[in-house]
Design a protein around this motif. Structure first.
Motif, PDB file in Angstrom:
ATOM      1  N   ALA A 170     -14.288  29.748 -36.147  1.00 14.03           N
ATOM      2  CA  ALA A 170     -14.982  28.637 -36.209  1.00 14.03           C
ATOM      3  C   ALA A 170     -15.029  27.694 -35.019  1.00 14.03           C
ATOM      4  N   LEU A 171     -13.798  27.771 -34.230  1.00 13.63           N
ATOM      5  CA  LEU A 171     -14.028  27.207 -33.015  1.00 13.63           C
ATOM      6  C   LEU A 171     -14.661  27.823 -31.782  1.00 13.63           C
ATOM      7  N   LEU A 227     -19.133  33.156 -31.096  1.00 13.11           N
ATOM      8  CA  LEU A 227     -19.033  34.472 -30.723  1.00 13.11           C
ATOM      9  C   LEU A 227     -18.422  34.762 -29.164  1.00 13.11           C
ATOM     10  N   ASP A 228     -17.915  33.506 -28.812  1.00 19.18           N
ATOM     11  CA  ASP A 228     -17.400  33.393 -27.408  1.00 19.18           C
ATOM     12  C   ASP A 228     -15.985  33.951 -27.478  1.00 19.18           C
ATOM     13  N   GLN A 229     -15.463  34.991 -27.841  1.00 19.97           N
ATOM     14  CA  GLN A 229     -14.372  35.740 -27.804  1.00 19.97           C
ATOM     15  C   GLN A 229     -14.343  37.202 -27.543  1.00 19.97           C
ATOM     16  N   GLY A 268     -10.516  33.604 -26.833  1.00 22.75           N
ATOM     17  CA  GLY A 268     -11.799  32.791 -27.171  1.00 22.75           C
ATOM     18  C   GLY A 268     -11.799  31.598 -26.306  1.00 22.75           C
ATOM     19  N   ARG A 269     -13.087  30.889 -26.360  1.00 20.03           N
ATOM     20  CA  ARG A 269     -13.353  29.419 -25.468  1.00 20.03           C
ATOM     21  C   ARG A 269     -14.132  28.674 -26.431  1.00 20.03           C
ATOM     22  N   TYR A 270     -13.806  27.340 -26.310  1.00 13.63           N
ATOM     23  CA  TYR A 270     -14.763  26.335 -26.987  1.00 13.63           C
ATOM     24  C   TYR A 270     -14.697  25.248 -25.984  1.00 13.63           C
ATOM     25  N   GLN A 271     -15.613  24.104 -26.074  1.00 13.78           N
ATOM     26  CA  GLN A 271     -15.655  23.121 -25.414  1.00 13.78           C
ATOM     27  C   GLN A 271     -15.770  21.911 -26.281  1.00 13.78           C
ATOM     28  N   TYR A 272     -14.961  20.959 -25.645  1.00 16.07           N
ATOM     29  CA  TYR A 272     -14.840  19.725 -26.536  1.00 16.07           C
ATOM     30  C   TYR A 272     -14.930  18.505 -25.620  1.00 16.07           C
ATOM     31  N   LYS A 273     -15.681  17.630 -25.613  1.00 18.13           N
ATOM     32  CA  LYS A 273     -15.897  16.511 -24.945  1.00 18.13           C
ATOM     33  C   LYS A 273     -15.925  16.798 -23.410  1.00 18.13           C
ATOM     34  N   GLY A 274     -16.773  17.812 -23.072  1.00 16.75           N
ATOM     35  CA  GLY A 274     -17.090  17.999 -21.828  1.00 16.75           C
ATOM     36  C   GLY A 274     -15.812  18.703 -21.183  1.00 16.75           C
ATOM     37  N   LYS A 275     -14.817  19.217 -21.734  1.00 12.58           N
ATOM     38  CA  LYS A 275     -13.781  20.028 -21.337  1.00 12.58           C
ATOM     39  C   LYS A 275     -13.526  21.335 -21.984  1.00 12.58           C
ATOM     40  N   SER A 325     -10.457  22.703 -43.684  1.00  8.55           N
ATOM     41  CA  SER A 325     -11.023  23.633 -44.526  1.00  8.55           C
ATOM     42  C   SER A 325     -11.848  24.397 -43.517  1.00  8.55           C
ATOM     43  N   ALA A 326     -11.179  25.505 -42.878  1.00 10.01           N
ATOM     44  CA  ALA A 326     -11.963  26.291 -41.684  1.00 10.01           C
ATOM     45  C   ALA A 326     -13.134  26.929 -42.280  1.00 10.01           C
ATOM     46  N   ASP A 327     -13.149  27.207 -43.559  1.00  8.37           N
ATOM     47  CA  ASP A 327     -14.373  28.224 -44.014  1.00  8.37           C
ATOM     48  C   ASP A 327     -15.736  27.063 -44.069  1.00  8.37           C
ATOM     49  N   TYR A 328     -15.377  25.761 -44.405  1.00  8.87           N
ATOM     50  CA  TYR A 328     -16.535  24.867 -44.336  1.00  8.87           C
ATOM     51  C   TYR A 328     -16.516  24.022 -43.211  1.00  8.87           C
ATOM     52  N   GLY A 329     -15.723  24.290 -42.284  1.00  8.15           N
ATOM     53  CA  GLY A 329     -15.926  23.556 -41.022  1.00  8.15           C
ATOM     54  C   GLY A 329     -15.259  22.059 -41.163  1.00  8.15           C
ATOM     55  N   GLU A 330     -14.572  21.732 -42.309  1.00  8.88           N
ATOM     56  CA  GLU A 330     -14.052  20.519 -42.507  1.00  8.88           C
ATOM     57  C   GLU A 330     -12.890  20.324 -41.682  1.00  8.88           C
TER      58      GLU A 330
END
Length: 607
Positions: A20-21, A24-26, A41-48, A143-148
């Motif tokens: 979820a985080l 496909l960037d993994q 994997g990687r993700y971005q949050y608030k420009g970082k 609740s990672a399944d639903y993105g909560e």
């Protein structure tokens, strides 16, 4: 870029949270300075940008299984800027044991209480604010399944990485020991009592109702057999036409490549080696393997995602323990159905070195996905022509035979070369969950189908060149391929085969998918692999005197013979021993030779 470590028990939704985080960037790779492969994997949050390393699932860092050692070493040496400890809201006390151990090693952490949706359905309430005070670190409910709750988690991770939240003051460096484990268990129980409230449900839950059937001493096995039957039927029924269509496309492309090579005046021998050898063999493997894999792997992964596979392992646990092996071998056996090399690698989940070695040496007794197309074809050739349901039933019986022989081989090893008493282990039965069809399709096609297909093509291409050379180099008036087939004829007849079949098995060692195509090359005196439909292959075999007795012996030898080259290399990598690798090749072969020899004697007596 900040490095985030993701830790947690198995079946707490850690992989779902990771997906979820990162989307496909993994990728999978070794972490710096180590040879252990971890999902990253990687993700971005608030420009970082944040990089996540998904650590192996573990119940604690004390019992010293290989997975737990990897997790502990990373937390001690990996230099993570923040560790996210994923806990199960439906059984928080158990998850907190690991969380407390992680906090003692890595105080810069966030505790993620996942599966809050399942907790609500089970009438379980978690006081997140109280839990945060008790642990002394930020806590996020998700609740990672639903993105909560994902944004809340990302914010708390950012605060830790940027230094807005101090590290937990109660954390201390500790050495793994039974005494330390007891302190963590007591503390986890104390915190859970303060933070978790549970209302007793008025009726049995869905998990309890399903388990009453799936884990029943009789009906559980009936369900297992029916599920296998359905999976195999869908695989057989659904793969036939796509396979023929793919082969037609490859044949048309091959014709264009031949015309292009002729137009460019490529020498005939080079053209034959590259197109009739390398290309035709690789194309045949893809056409035969891709459709059944694209059906089998998603179905298998859906059962895994639903929560059924641990139940199947539970059913078979007692049988494996009676054979002197470990119940976890049930899970590695299931992995071997997809790829024996993957099954061998999966044996790392077994703590006992003796039982782990038994599982490694016997994994090839179950047929991998590469053997399924040949088994399906041979069964339809003599026994189930025109009936995919009958073919699925016969294939299920073949699988049951392979499981029985796996138990027999495990018993033999536990009484001879690997004596010892079977150890006990804890097997978690997670609640049933709605399968995530989209993620299952992506994961099974990308991580399993493409991986296995890529491995098969990598060994099929050079093998195709060798086969073409043997089919086009002659000794007098006879090609080397036919000369070798004649040379193997006498020993092959002892076990109910013929020289052409035995030579096909030997040359097909790089990948089981090659055995039948090589046999066709031998019988057609070196003709290209492409173009034969199942009906044409059946007609060709019948023209060469194929009988139902020969079919039976060939099926048995398909089930029990040496592992493919990739699996043997994997076994050597896991055991670091030429002796155990050789035994892994000899053991199933000895079973196959013995059974085929007995069948051959029986057939000669009744005919």
């Amino acid at each position: 870029m900040c490095l985030i470590a993701l830790a947690g028990n198995p079946n707490v939704g850690k992989s779902t949270l990771f997906n979820a985080l990162t989307g496909l960037d993994q990728h999978t790779g070794n972490w710096c300075g180590k040879t252990v492969e971890l999902a990253q994997g990687r993700y971005q949050y608030k420009g970082k940008e944040y990089q996540i390393v998904d650590l192996p699932g573990a119940y604690s860092l004390v019992s010293r299984s290989p997975e737990e050692k990897v997790a502990e070493e990373f937390l001690r040496e990996g230099g993570a800027d923040c560790t996210v400890v994923v806990c199960d809201a439906t059984c928080l006390e158990r998850s907190l044991i690991l969380a407390l151990q992680v906090l003692a090693l890595q105080p810069r952490a966030v505790v993620c209480v996942n599966l809050m949706d399942e907790a609500r359905r089970a009438n379980i309430t978690v006081d997140v604010c109280r839990l945060e005070r008790e642990l002394g670190v930020p806590v996020a409910a998700t609740s990672a399944d639903y993105g909560e709750g994902l944004e809340t988690l990302e914010e708390k991770v950012r605060e830790i990485c940027d230094g807005f939240v101090p590290a937990a003051e109660s954390a201390e460096i500790w050495e793994a020991s039974d005494e330390a484990a007891r302190r963590f268990v007591l503390r986890a129980q104390e915190i859970a009592e303060k933070c978790v409230t549970m209302e007793k449900p008025s009726a049995p839950t869905l998990t309890e109702r399903l388990d009453a059937v799936f884990l029943h001493r009789f009906w559980g096995y009936v369900v297992l057999l029916l599920l296998l039957l359905v999976v195999f039927w869908l695989t057989i029924e659904g793969a036939n036409y796509p396979s023929q269509g793919l082969q037609w496309c490859f044949d048309r492309l091959g014709e264009l490549l031949h015309k292009g090579a002729a137009y460019l005046h490529v020498p005939q021998k080079l053209r034959g080696a590259l197109l009739d050898g390398v290309y035709a063999t690789a194309a045949r493997v893809v056409a035969v393997m891709l459709p059944p894999m694209a059906i089998f792997f998603p179905l298998f992964t859906l059962l895994e995602d639903f929560g059924y596979l641990p139940r199947a392992a539970f059913l078979l646990d007692e049988r494996f323990r009676r054979s002197g092996a470990c119940g976890k071998q049930c899970l590695t056996l299931c992995m071997g159905l997809g790829c024996n090399a993957a099954g061998v690698t999966g044996c790392r989940i077994i703590d006992s070195p003796r039982e782990r070695l038994i599982a490694v040496l016997t994994n090839a007794f179950v047929p991998c996905n590469g053997r399924f197309p040949a088994l399906i074809f041979l069964l339809s050739l003599s026994f189930s022509a025109g009936s995919s349901l009958l073919g699925a039933g016969l294939l299920t019986l073949c699988l049951l035979l392979s499981v029985f022989m796996t138990l027999a081989a495990s018993k033999l090893l536990s009484k001879t070369a690997l004596k010892g008493e079977p150890s006990s282990f804890v097997m978690e039965l997670p609640p049933y969950r709605r399968p995530r069809v989209g993620q299952v399709l992506v994961r099974s096609l990308r991580d399993r189908t493409v991986f296995v297909l890529g491995r098969a093509v990598a060994v099929a291409a050079p093998a195709g060149l060798v086969i073409w050379l043997l089919a086009n180099l002659s000794v007098g008036e006879t090609t080397l391929l036919q000369w070798l087939a004649s040379a193997f004829n006498a020993p092959a007849q002892v076990i109910g085969l013929n020289g052409a079949i035995l030579l096909a098995f030997l040359l097909g060692s790089p990948a089981n998918e090659l055995v039948l195509p090589i046999l066709i090359i031998i019988l057609t005196a070196g003709t290209s692999l492409g173009g034969e439909t199942s009906a044409q292959m059946a007609e060709l075999l019948m023209e060469h005197g194929w009988t139902w007795q020969l079919t039976v012996c060939t099926i048995v030898f398909f089930l029990f013979h040496w592992p493919c080259t990739t699996t043997l290399l994997t076994i050597h990598k896991e055991t670091h021993s030429a002796k155990w690798t050789a035994l892994a090749a000899l053991l199933p072969t000895a079973f196959g030779v013995a059974i085929c020899a007995l069948l051959s004697m029986l057939f000669r007596m009744i005919t």
